[in-house]
Design an enzyme around this catalytic site. Structure first.
Site, mmCIF file in Angstrom:
data_model
loop_
_atom_site.group_PDB
_atom_site.id
_atom_site.type_symbol
_atom_site.label_atom_id
_atom_site.label_comp_id
_atom_site.label_asym_id
_atom_site.label_seq_id
_atom_site.Cartn_x
_atom_site.Cartn_y
_atom_site.Cartn_z
ATOM 1 N N ASP A 17 0.830 -1.213 0.000
ATOM 2 C CA ASP A 17 0.000 0.000 0.000
ATOM 3 C C ASP A 17 0.865 1.264 0.000
ATOM 4 O O ASP A 17 1.992 1.251 0.504
ATOM 5 C CB ASP A 17 -0.920 -0.029 1.229
ATOM 6 C CG ASP A 17 -2.077 0.954 1.100
ATOM 7 O OD1 ASP A 17 -2.367 1.403 -0.022
ATOM 8 O OD2 ASP A 17 -2.693 1.257 2.134
ATOM 9 N N ARG A 30 -1.104 9.129 -9.834
ATOM 10 C CA ARG A 30 -1.077 7.914 -9.031
ATOM 11 C C ARG A 30 -0.409 6.737 -9.761
ATOM 12 O O ARG A 30 0.283 5.929 -9.172
ATOM 13 C CB ARG A 30 -2.502 7.514 -8.619
ATOM 14 C CG ARG A 30 -3.178 8.537 -7.702
ATOM 15 C CD ARG A 30 -4.607 8.108 -7.378
ATOM 16 N NE ARG A 30 -4.633 6.778 -6.799
ATOM 17 C CZ ARG A 30 -4.413 6.526 -5.503
ATOM 18 N NH1 ARG A 30 -4.199 7.512 -4.662
ATOM 19 N NH2 ARG A 30 -4.446 5.299 -5.065
ATOM 20 N N HIS A 34 2.297 3.479 -9.016
ATOM 21 C CA HIS A 34 2.092 2.046 -9.274
ATOM 22 C C HIS A 34 3.262 1.471 -10.076
ATOM 23 O O HIS A 34 3.679 0.333 -9.846
ATOM 24 C CB HIS A 34 0.770 1.816 -10.016
ATOM 25 C CG HIS A 34 -0.435 2.175 -9.198
ATOM 26 N ND1 HIS A 34 -0.578 1.804 -7.883
ATOM 27 C CD2 HIS A 34 -1.558 2.896 -9.494
ATOM 28 C CE1 HIS A 34 -1.735 2.266 -7.404
ATOM 29 N NE2 HIS A 34 -2.344 2.932 -8.369
ATOM 30 N N GLU A 64 -12.321 -4.629 -4.111
ATOM 31 C CA GLU A 64 -12.860 -3.289 -3.864
ATOM 32 C C GLU A 64 -12.171 -2.220 -4.726
ATOM 33 O O GLU A 64 -12.663 -1.099 -4.847
ATOM 34 C CB GLU A 64 -12.711 -2.905 -2.390
ATOM 35 C CG GLU A 64 -13.661 -3.643 -1.457
ATOM 36 C CD GLU A 64 -13.274 -5.092 -1.209
ATOM 37 O OE1 GLU A 64 -12.056 -5.371 -1.127
ATOM 38 O OE2 GLU A 64 -14.164 -5.957 -1.139
ATOM 39 N N ASN A 65 -11.034 -2.573 -5.309
ATOM 40 C CA ASN A 65 -10.280 -1.566 -6.069
ATOM 41 C C ASN A 65 -10.959 -1.150 -7.386
ATOM 42 O O ASN A 65 -10.573 -0.159 -8.007
ATOM 43 C CB ASN A 65 -8.844 -2.018 -6.334
ATOM 44 C CG ASN A 65 -7.950 -1.976 -5.105
ATOM 45 O OD1 ASN A 65 -7.047 -2.791 -4.932
ATOM 46 N ND2 ASN A 65 -8.192 -1.018 -4.218
ATOM 47 N N TRP A 66 -12.007 -1.876 -7.794
ATOM 48 C CA TRP A 66 -12.774 -1.463 -8.985
ATOM 49 C C TRP A 66 -13.475 -0.142 -8.753
ATOM 50 O O TRP A 66 -13.932 0.504 -9.711
ATOM 51 C CB TRP A 66 -13.825 -2.527 -9.344
ATOM 52 C CG TRP A 66 -13.250 -3.862 -9.694
ATOM 53 C CD1 TRP A 66 -13.225 -4.971 -8.887
ATOM 54 C CD2 TRP A 66 -12.616 -4.260 -10.920
ATOM 55 N NE1 TRP A 66 -12.620 -6.029 -9.530
ATOM 56 C CE2 TRP A 66 -12.239 -5.612 -10.785
ATOM 57 C CE3 TRP A 66 -12.331 -3.591 -12.122
ATOM 58 C CZ2 TRP A 66 -11.582 -6.313 -11.793
ATOM 59 C CZ3 TRP A 66 -11.692 -4.298 -13.138
ATOM 60 C CH2 TRP A 66 -11.329 -5.641 -12.958
HETATM 61 C C1 IPE Z 1 -5.438 -2.787 -0.217
HETATM 62 O O1 IPE Z 1 -5.105 -1.445 -0.336
HETATM 63 C C2 IPE Z 1 -5.389 -3.455 -1.528
HETATM 64 C C3 IPE Z 1 -4.085 -3.603 -2.158
HETATM 65 C C4 IPE Z 1 -2.937 -3.277 -1.621
HETATM 66 C C5 IPE Z 1 -4.095 -4.194 -3.466
HETATM 67 P P1 IPE Z 1 -6.227 -0.304 -0.495
HETATM 68 O O2 IPE Z 1 -5.495 0.978 -0.579
HETATM 69 O O3 IPE Z 1 -7.137 -0.646 -1.590
HETATM 70 O O4 IPE Z 1 -7.016 -0.435 0.884
HETATM 71 P P2 IPE Z 1 -7.885 0.642 1.679
HETATM 72 O O5 IPE Z 1 -8.876 1.202 0.722
HETATM 73 O O6 IPE Z 1 -6.937 1.686 2.163
HETATM 74 O O7 IPE Z 1 -8.489 -0.124 2.801
HETATM 75 C C1 IPE Z 2 -1.620 0.208 -3.299
HETATM 76 O O1 IPE Z 2 -1.387 1.577 -3.339
HETATM 77 C C2 IPE Z 2 -1.775 -0.401 -4.659
HETATM 78 C C3 IPE Z 2 -3.153 -0.774 -5.001
HETATM 79 C C4 IPE Z 2 -4.176 -0.757 -4.196
HETATM 80 C C5 IPE Z 2 -3.380 -1.213 -6.369
HETATM 81 P P1 IPE Z 2 -2.586 2.610 -3.330
HETATM 82 O O2 IPE Z 2 -2.968 2.904 -4.730
HETATM 83 O O3 IPE Z 2 -3.689 2.145 -2.462
HETATM 84 O O4 IPE Z 2 -1.880 3.883 -2.686
HETATM 85 P P2 IPE Z 2 -2.498 4.874 -1.632
HETATM 86 O O5 IPE Z 2 -2.997 4.063 -0.483
HETATM 87 O O6 IPE Z 2 -3.598 5.620 -2.309
HETATM 88 O O7 IPE Z 2 -1.362 5.764 -1.256
HETATM 89 MG MG MG Z 3 -4.118 2.374 -0.502
#
Ligand code: IPE
Ligand code: IPE
Ligand code: MG
Length: 239
Positions: A17, A30, A34, A64-66
């Site tokens: 994360d 962002r 990645h 949930e990332n969708w």
């Molecule tokens: C969890 O991170 C999922 C991944 C690292 C792929 P998120 O950034 O999606 O989680 P939340 O929303 O902070 O809980």
């Molecule tokens: C984790 O980094 C990677 C994925 C969830 C794909 P984030 O994209 O959640 O990064 P933050 O939490 O917004 O900094």
């Molecule tokens: Mg995150």
């Protein structure tokens, strides 16, 4: 089997994360974060044999990332395809066996084909077992597992009286994996966000402030040393 508490972890799972914040701090989009994060995956996988980590499971995309913008989701999907394309040969040469967990139904066919091919290509490797969680959610996984289990009951292959806590994990996506000994989450958030819910029942957790693109093998080593100092009791009392 988990090793004793003074040994390093056999299976490390990581919630990678902080990519977005890492990019934002640099005034970049962002997706830039990645891309930086994907490079880190490479370093960390390479460092595993030196640290005696046999199993590495990484959370790449949650169910949930969708909910993110279409631009970010599409960018991530493209990045996953690129990662497979670029890393396949190297992973094979380094003895890494790659497998994916998560629901593939919502992923596009091209990506799914590439995932299948990488699994096939590396299936005789045994040095490091890398599992990539892609469109993975712990609750979704348990729900899908229960569906398959119920089907086996309906078909008469499984009797309800024989269902116990060793039966269900056989239906999980992770059926080929030992339970994680250590779950690391980077970026300072102290939550598990639907990752390996069943499997982490007795995992040690480490929530660290480092953002994922800054997670170097040196940081990894420090976390692993911290794990070795812990006393794992699994509910028992030491005599
Ligand atoms: C969890 O991170 C999922 C991944 C690292 C792929 P998120 O950034 O999606 O989680 P939340 O929303 O902070 O809980
Ligand atoms: C984790 O980094 C990677 C994925 C969830 C794909 P984030 O994209 O959640 O990064 P933050 O939490 O917004 O900094
Ligand atoms: Mg995150």
């Amino acid at each position: 089997m988990a090793k004793d508490s003074k040994a390093g972890p056999n299976h490390v799972a990581i919630i990678m994360d902080g990519n977005g914040r890492w990019a934002q701090m640099r005034g970049r989009p962002r997706l830039f974060g990645h891309h930086a994060g994907a490079k880190r995956v490479r370093d960390i996988v390479e460092s595993c044999p030196g640290f005696d980590v046999k199993y590495l499971t990484i959370f790449a995309f949650s169910t949930e990332n969708w909910k993110r913008t279409q631009t970010e989701v599409a960018g991530l999907m493209k990045l996953f395809r690129r990662y497979i394309q670029r890393e396949a040969r190297d992973l094979l040469a380094r003895g890494v066996r790659v497998r994916f967990i998560g629901d593939r139904v919502r992923l596009d066919d091209k990506l799914v084909n590439m995932m299948d091919e990488l699994e096939l290509l590396t299936r005789d490797n045994d040095k490091v077992h890398l599992t990539i969680a892609l469109n993975y959610g712990g609750r979704d996984e348990v729900a899908r597992a229960t569906k398959r289990l119920a089907y086996d009951v309906e078909q008469g292959r499984l009797a309800p009286k024989d269902i116990d806590d060793e039966t269900l994990p056989k239906y999980l996506d992770t059926c080929f994996l030992p339970d994680p000994d250590l779950v690391i989450r980077t970026s300072g958030e102290a939550r598990i966000s639907n990752f390996l819910l069943w499997q982490s029942a007795y995992a040690e957790y480490d929530f660290i402030d480092t953002l994922w693109p800054d997670f170097t093998p040196a940081v990894f080593e420090k976390v692993l040393d911290g794990f070795k100092a812990r006393d794992r009791r699994f509910g028992a009392v030491k005599v």
